[in-house]
Design a protein around this motif. Structure first.
Motif, PDB file in Angstrom:
ATOM      1  N   ARG A  48       0.899  -1.124  -0.114  1.00  0.00           N
ATOM      2  CA  ARG A  48      -0.088   0.006   0.131  1.00  0.00           C
ATOM      3  C   ARG A  48       0.807   1.242   0.136  1.00  0.00           C
ATOM      4  NH1 ARG A  48      -2.645   1.066   4.367  1.00  0.00           N
ATOM      5  NH2 ARG A  48      -1.642  -0.544   5.715  1.00  0.00           N
ATOM      6  N   SER A  51       2.812   3.150   3.303  1.00  0.00           N
ATOM      7  CA  SER A  51       3.015   1.787   4.282  1.00  0.00           C
ATOM      8  C   SER A  51       4.501   1.680   4.738  1.00  0.00           C
ATOM      9  CB  SER A  51       2.387   0.670   3.468  1.00  0.00           C
ATOM     10  OG  SER A  51       3.060   0.252   2.572  1.00  0.00           O
ATOM     11  N   ASN A  53       6.977  -1.667   5.538  1.00  0.00           N
ATOM     12  CA  ASN A  53       6.930  -3.114   5.556  1.00  0.00           C
ATOM     13  C   ASN A  53       8.178  -3.553   5.865  1.00  0.00           C
ATOM     14  OD1 ASN A  53       4.294  -2.782   3.414  1.00  0.00           O
ATOM     15  ND2 ASN A  53       6.012  -1.192   2.957  1.00  0.00           N
ATOM     16  N   SER A  70       9.667   2.373   3.731  1.00  0.00           N
ATOM     17  CA  SER A  70       8.434   3.156   3.647  1.00  0.00           C
ATOM     18  C   SER A  70       8.327   3.426   1.994  1.00  0.00           C
ATOM     19  CB  SER A  70       8.852   4.589   4.309  1.00  0.00           C
ATOM     20  OG  SER A  70       9.145   4.333   5.541  1.00  0.00           O
TER      21      SER A  70
END
Ligand code: GDP
Length: 456
Positions: A48, A51, A53, A70
């Motif tokens: 997304r 987001s 991760n 990010s």
């Protein structure tokens, strides 16, 4: 504008909790796809927007580091491009390795300031904001920081925009008059346009005047502590620093070198220099110090002239008094813990004496207040609330603008033909555009179309 993808380590070099390797450009996500294995096992294009991760950076099937990535997709990012930030472990070597993998897979190493340059090129910020970002990073005091943050918010850009509009309104009026003489708009320049131009000129004047204060708030004021040996200069410096830095001794003339320290007086950086005692001496090393002291007197913005209240005044005190520049001096009577009556009327050029004891830390707060009042020139109002310029580039461009505005106003008041204003209008717009970094001629067209229905 399509630019290549750049990458750099965005955190300071060294060891720390984390470091950030940042990428910006249209290939950021495809490069990430090649080097990042998310724990969620998703593909990068399934992750997304905005987001963070968890996963691994992989090179040749080997794990390079465990990271948090990010993802920020264009256009709502710092540069308006796709941005990827890899939070890796904060070691010097590991960070370099992560960067290396990023570069190996298609990014180019970013030049200094290139992310911010892109933010400007891609139109997210103007030049004043780009400059403010640098000032925020370098900000050393609360006051300078708050000025930079105001500029980053766009206060100066907005003000320039308002000033520019007053010039563009005039240009639009003149264009219509010249292009459509049959419309009969041949009256003098309308009152409201003239009033706006006058207002703009006054606002520019205020901005130009704010520069001196802005510069002091941003860069500080160079202050020399001057006095014969042993009057307590180093001790005063230390009291202001509130820590022991300069070597304090009772042997005259031992502070031979010049020490630079920065102290914060109510948000203003004071660049303090402690000078060798000014006296005639055969000691070569000390002479170097003495010469430097004299140079310093000339280059300093403020001089703290110290005398010793525990000893009688002597020839040396007056010799130094004679060479100090009097419009920038605060007198300090030190060692008031040892009482002695001194005839201060012998120093007619110094109208205010601050009594201190550097040893007993008496009067130091008073001294700080006096220094602050001197710097602010009596104006102690909180200037962080006002629009203040701190950049000489802005100052000189605004001076050019104002010159042009004053020419325009005098052309109007003398009732001379409108086309005589064309050069000044262009100069005013160009110099304003210099401040914000825009190009003015397109603006002019846009503005004319938005204000007038030319096709009518
Ligand atoms: P400088 O040569 O002008 O830098 O003087 P120093 O700061 O080295 O001080 C010279 C001597 O004066 C040292 O012995 C200090 O401890 C002493 N001294 C400095 N300030 C005071 C003060 O306010 N009161 C007293 N009694 N002694 C002081």
């Amino acid at each position: 504008m399509l630019l290549d993808t750049i990458a750099a380590i965005s955190t300071p070099r060294g060891e720390g909790g984390i470091s950030i390797v940042r990428m910006s450009g249209s290939d950021s996500l495809s490069i990430l796809e090649k080097i990042f294995k998310p724990k969620s096992e998703k593909r990068v294009n399934e992750l997304r927007n905005y987001s963070i991760n968890f996963g691994h950076i992989i090179d040749n099937k080997q794990i390079v580091d465990e990271v948090l990535v990010s993802i920020m997709k264009a256009p709502n990012t710092y540069t308006r491009e796709d941005i990827v930030e890899i939070n890796c472990h904060g070691g010097f070597l590991i960070t370099e390795k992560v960067l290396e993998v990023v570069l190996k897979n298609g990014a180019r190493i970013a030049e200094i300031g290139e992310f911010t340059k892109r933010a400007f090129l891609n139109g997210r910020i103007d030049l004043t904001q780009a400059e403010a970002i640098i000032d925020v990073i370098h900000g050393k005091t609360e006051k300078s920081l708050s000025l930079s943050l105001n500029q980053l918010r766009g206060d100066l850009r907005d003000k320039i925009g308002v000033i520019k509009k007053s010039v563009l309104d005039l240009a639009a009026h003149i264009n219509v008059v010249l292009d459509y003489p049959e419309e009969g708009i041949d009256d003098p320049v309308p009152e409201n346009l003239v009033a706006n131009l006058k207002k703009a000129s006054n606002e520019i004047k205020e901005l130009i005047l704010s520069y001196n204060k802005g510069k002091i708030i941003k860069d500080g004021i160079k202050t020399a502590i001057i006095g014969k040996p042993n009057v307590g200069k180093s001790s005063i410096l230390n009291s202001l620093l509130r820590e022991e830095r300069a070597i304090v001794t009772h042997i005259p003339g031992t502070t031979r070198d010049i020490i630079e320290e920065v102290i914060n007086i109510n948000g203003i950086p004071l660049l303090l220099v402690d000078t060798a005692g000014i006296r005639n001496t055969d000691d070569v090393v000390e002479n170097i110090g003495v010469e430097k002291s004299k140079e310093l007197i000339n280059s300093a913005d403020l001089i703290l002239y110290v005398i010793d209240s525990s000893r009688d005044l002597d020839e040396e005190d007056f010799k130094i008094y004679d060479i100090i520049n009097t419009d920038k001096v605060i007198g300090i009577l030190n060692k008031i813990d040892i009482k002695k009556e001194l005839d201060l009327s012998k120093f007619p050029k110094i109208n205010k004496w601050i009594k201190v004891s550097a040893l007993e830390k008496l009067g130091i707060d008073n001294l700080e207040d006096e220094i602050y009042h001197y710097i602010m020139n009596g104006d102690v109002e909180d200037s962080s609330q006002k629009l203040v310029i701190t950049n000489v580039r802005h100052k000189s461009a605004l001076e050019k603008t104002n010159e042009a505005l004053l020419n325009i106003l005098s052309t109007i008041s003398m009732g001379l033909p409108m086309d005589l204003m064309a050069v000044d209008i262009k100069d005013a717009l160009d110099s304003l555009s210099e401040v914000t970094g825009e190009i003015s001629s397109e603006d002019l067209l846009d503005h004319i179309f938005s204000n007038f229905c030319v096709g009518k």
